[in-house]
Design a protein around this motif. Structure first.
Motif, short mmCIF file in Angstrom:
data_model
loop_
_atom_site.label_atom_id
_atom_site.label_comp_id
_atom_site.label_asym_id
_atom_site.label_seq_id
_atom_site.Cartn_x
_atom_site.Cartn_y
_atom_site.Cartn_z
N LEU A 1 46.34 -11.28 -23.75
CA LEU A 1 45.15 -11.02 -22.94
C LEU A 1 44.01 -11.93 -23.37
CD1 LEU A 1 43.54 -9.41 -20.86
CD2 LEU A 1 43.07 -7.72 -22.65
N GLU A 2 43.83 -12.13 -24.66
CA GLU A 2 42.75 -12.99 -25.13
C GLU A 2 42.95 -14.43 -24.67
OE1 GLU A 2 39.84 -12.19 -26.35
OE2 GLU A 2 40.48 -10.11 -26.08
N ASP A 3 44.20 -14.90 -24.62
CA ASP A 3 44.47 -16.24 -24.10
C ASP A 3 44.01 -16.34 -22.64
OD1 ASP A 3 45.69 -17.07 -26.47
OD2 ASP A 3 47.68 -16.46 -25.80
N ARG A 4 44.34 -15.32 -21.88
CA ARG A 4 44.01 -15.35 -20.45
C ARG A 4 42.50 -15.26 -20.24
NH1 ARG A 4 48.81 -12.02 -20.63
NH2 ARG A 4 47.68 -10.07 -20.25
N ILE A 5 41.86 -14.42 -21.05
CA ILE A 5 40.40 -14.32 -20.97
C ILE A 5 39.77 -15.66 -21.33
CG2 ILE A 5 38.37 -13.30 -22.09
CD1 ILE A 5 39.90 -10.65 -22.17
N ALA B 1 39.06 -5.72 -18.11
CA ALA B 1 40.35 -6.00 -18.75
C ALA B 1 40.31 -5.68 -20.24
CB ALA B 1 40.74 -7.46 -18.53
N ARG B 2 39.18 -5.91 -20.87
CA ARG B 2 39.09 -5.63 -22.31
C ARG B 2 39.27 -4.14 -22.61
NH1 ARG B 2 37.58 -10.08 -25.14
NH2 ARG B 2 36.25 -11.66 -24.14
N LEU C 1 44.36 -12.14 -15.18
CA LEU C 1 44.13 -11.26 -16.32
C LEU C 1 45.31 -10.35 -16.60
CD1 LEU C 1 40.40 -10.24 -15.79
CD2 LEU C 1 41.32 -11.51 -17.74
N THR C 2 46.03 -9.95 -15.58
CA THR C 2 47.17 -9.05 -15.77
C THR C 2 48.45 -9.82 -16.06
OG1 THR C 2 47.43 -9.00 -13.35
CG2 THR C 2 46.23 -7.16 -14.38
N GLY C 3 48.39 -11.15 -16.09
CA GLY C 3 49.56 -11.95 -16.41
C GLY C 3 50.37 -12.41 -15.23
N PRO D 1 46.39 -2.67 -8.97
CA PRO D 1 47.41 -3.15 -8.03
C PRO D 1 48.21 -4.34 -8.52
CG PRO D 1 45.28 -2.81 -6.94
CD PRO D 1 45.04 -2.76 -8.41
N PHE D 2 47.80 -4.97 -9.62
CA PHE D 2 48.46 -6.17 -10.11
C PHE D 2 49.43 -5.88 -11.25
CE2 PHE D 2 44.70 -7.53 -7.94
CZ PHE D 2 45.08 -8.70 -7.28
#
Length: 489
Positions: free
Chosen positions: A70-74, A125-126, A173-175, A471-472
């Protein structure tokens, strides 16, 4: 971009590369001010969609995106945010050129809200429970929220950058990975986004951008490699998309049209009310689905309200949207102007009292319609029931509060609404009885952590906040022995 200049794009953004399109068809972007072609882009084909979906699928399962945290995506999205801010004036000018939003509103809304949307989703997301442990007397489970898969994001023309962020950010954010399909009227800002994603270091295939016309859009929506569709647009198009997705039980989120009511209670501050309607009813030249276009007003205050509304409209300059003084620009296309003028004719034919506007301003070129106000409108009239998507409002008088609520709920739509009053408790009571996804009290926005979406013909699902991430993701429950449950939480 200068008047008369044509800026051509020859490539599509697929798999992290600027790829040549499979066909030769082009989309012409026509200025709503000059009525001239200002740019062309490739019209994506079915073969291009196949390539984009394949690239998105490959990124989902095999490249570094599949193992990002998640931190990578953020971190990626924060780099994109910084670039959006850095290039905000370029984006504002592009949006004004391609769809006619006044430049002052493009700078204040069209490029500011996308950044706020991005930041709001990061905050959500966090705090999002991507993994949790559930315990009961019958067992314990590790509950995972995993990416749903490849997402198809279909973006309309009215606020293109904001709606691109509404699709792209929660997906990433959800991958998930995504294929974005910008509107044929406004593909140019999407090219800027693609360039900025490259600069931000977006891995290949995570985001793919393919402008296309309707038939190819339907091919994307029904593509077997797409797990979820997220769409913003008209209710008619939404029904068609729901039909296509239903055939394969494909997940779908629909943010559709609106015919939102502003209920003005007898004790309302009319100056505050009318000023809130400057942007609440007329921003972006009337081309926003959440605008309050049914103004439900006490019968005894109707004339005073209309006088004040007219005074406010007198201050709204109509003209070239590239001029910073302009507050009302042209509609996006000739077709849109024709549609709006058809509704004005229906309003007159059905007995609405035209008190302002109704025609075209004295401007040589461009798809302009005057800000138009009808009074004494029957709640069942066409202009009170249909989404016009232009600078046209219907003032509907009422006798008592119960009637006002009934008028507000007399709609197949339910996206947004407003209540104006100096008695906030009373206003909250009215708001809670309105059949709509969002209500603004005295012009107060709900913000980007509150879920946004509609009921009835205004859509399915929600965007923004935690609810906008739901929804994701796909839920997975893994039954685990008690001994390791605590360590997994």
């Amino acid at each position: 971009m200068t008047e008369g200049a044509v800026s051509s794009h020859d490539r599509l953004y697929i798999g992290g590369d600027w790829a040549a399109p499979a066909g030769d068809d082009r989309i012409e972007v026509v200025s709503p001010v000059t009525e001239e072609v200002i740019a062309t882009v490739p019209a994506g084909s079915r073969m291009d969609i196949d390539r984009a979906v394949a690239a998105a699928h490959a990124a989902l399962i095999s490249n570094p995106w599949a193992s990002t945290t998640l931190e990578d995506r953020i971190a990626l999205l924060e780099r994109l945010r910084d670039l959006l801010v850095k290039h905000s004036d370029e984006l504002a000018q592009v949006i004004t050129e391609e769809m006619g939003c006044p430049i002052s509103q493009s700078r204040a809304i069209q490029v500011v809200n996308p950044v706020r949307i991005l930041e709001g989703y990061i905050e959500a997301a966090r705090q999002y429970p991507f993994r949790s442990v559930r315990r009961s007397e019958h067992g314990q489970a590790l509950v995972l929220r995993e990416p749903v898969g490849v997402v198809a994001g279909v973006v309309p023309w009215n606020v293109p950058l904001s709606l691109t962020m509404q699709k792209l950010v929660p997906a990433l954010l959800t991958g998930c990975t995504i294929v974005l399909k910008p509107s044929p009227e406004t593909p140019l800002d999407a090219y800027v986004v693609a360039r900025l994603l490259e600069e931000a270091g977006c891995p290949p295939g995570v985001v793919n951008i393919v402008p296309a016309d309707r038939d190819v859009s339907e091919y994307l929506i029904s593509h077997p490699g797409v797990a979820k569709v997220t769409f913003t647009g008209s209710s008619a198009a939404g029904r068609r998309i729901a039909e296509l997705c239903g055939q394969d039980l494909r997940r779908v989120t629909l943010e559709l049209g609106g015919k939102s009511a502003a209920v003005v209670l007898p004790d309302a501050d009319l100056d505050l009310t009318v000023e809130a309607l400057r942007l609440g009813s007329f921003r972006n030249n009337g081309q926003i689905c959440t605008l309050k276009t049914r103004l439900v007003v006490p019968a005894g205050l109707q004339d005073e309200f209309i006088d004040r509304l007219g005074g406010m409209l007198d201050t709204m300059v109509i003209g070239d949207p590239r001029d910073t003084s302009t507050q009302i620009g042209p509609l996006v296309s000739e077709r849109q102007r024709t549609q709006v003028e058809g509704y004005i004719e229906a309003g007159l034919a059905e007995g609405g009292r035209l008190v302002r506007g109704g025609g075209r301003p004295d401007i040589d070129r461009g798809w302009f319609v005057e800000p138009t106000v009808f009074a004494d409108v029957d709640p069942d009239a066409t202009i009170a029931q249909r989404e016009i998507f232009g600078p046209v409002v219907a003032v509907i008088p009422y006798a008592h509060e119960e009637e006002a609520i009934a008028i507000a709920n007399n709609s197949t739509y339910g996206l947004n609404g407003a209540v104006f009053t100096t008695d906030l408790e009373r206003g909250l009571g009215v708001a809670r009885r309105m059949e709509t996804g969002t209500v603004e009290l005295n012009g107060s926005p709900a913000g980007f952590q509150a879920p946004m979406g509609g009921v009835k013909y205004s859509g399915v699902g929600r965007e923004f906040g935690r609810e906008g991430l739901d929804p994701f993701v796909e839920l997975k429950s893994i039954g685990v022995p008690p001994a390791i449950a605590d360590s997994l939480a």
